[in-house]
Design a protein around this motif. Structure first.
Motif, short mmCIF file in Angstrom:
data_model
loop_
_atom_site.label_atom_id
_atom_site.label_comp_id
_atom_site.label_asym_id
_atom_site.label_seq_id
_atom_site.Cartn_x
_atom_site.Cartn_y
_atom_site.Cartn_z
N ASN A 132 -5.85 -0.38 -8.93
CA ASN A 132 -6.10 -0.20 -7.49
C ASN A 132 -7.32 -1.00 -7.04
O ASN A 132 -7.36 -1.50 -5.92
N LYS A 133 -8.33 -1.13 -7.91
CA LYS A 133 -9.51 -1.93 -7.57
C LYS A 133 -9.13 -3.40 -7.45
O LYS A 133 -9.66 -4.11 -6.60
N GLN A 134 -8.21 -3.86 -8.30
CA GLN A 134 -7.79 -5.26 -8.23
C GLN A 134 -7.03 -5.54 -6.93
O GLN A 134 -7.16 -6.61 -6.36
N SER A 165 -6.77 3.35 -11.69
CA SER A 165 -7.92 3.02 -10.85
C SER A 165 -8.32 1.56 -11.01
O SER A 165 -8.71 0.91 -10.04
N ALA A 166 -8.18 1.01 -12.22
CA ALA A 166 -8.48 -0.42 -12.42
C ALA A 166 -7.50 -1.29 -11.63
O ALA A 166 -7.90 -2.29 -11.02
N LYS A 175 -7.45 -4.09 -4.03
CA LYS A 175 -8.39 -4.11 -2.90
C LYS A 175 -9.32 -5.25 -3.08
O LYS A 175 -9.53 -6.16 -2.54
N GLN A 212 -7.50 5.91 -15.73
CA GLN A 212 -8.38 4.75 -15.81
C GLN A 212 -7.63 3.47 -15.48
O GLN A 212 -8.12 2.61 -14.73
N LYS A 233 0.84 -1.21 0.00
CA LYS A 233 0.00 0.00 0.00
C LYS A 233 0.87 1.26 0.00
O LYS A 233 0.59 2.22 -0.70
#
Length: 71
Positions: free
Chosen positions: A67-69, A64-65, A71, A61, A33
């Protein structure tokens, strides 16, 4: 008596392995992190090497994709 000592040793070993696993997992999650493996500049360089001309919108984009993976 001997079986009680062996049982206590096995239980202590299992508890130590489980505790060590969770401590190591927590440490690695905090490390990743604070020090993400890929940042915006690295992503921009990779896209340029692939022959793309990266726009800031496209970089945002992709970040953010990723970072979503995580989390």
């Amino acid at each position: 008596m001997l079986w009680q000592i062996i049982l206590a040793a096995v239980l202590a070993l299992i508890a130590g392995v489980a505790l060590g696993f969770f401590i190591a997992r927590k440490y690695m999650m905090n490390y990743l992190k604070k020090n993400p493996p890929i940042n915006e500049q690295m992503l921009k360089m990779m896209m340029m090497q692939m022959g793309m001309k990266p726009s800031q919108k496209k970089i945002n984009q992709m970040m953010s994709a990723m970072n979503k993976q995580v989390k």
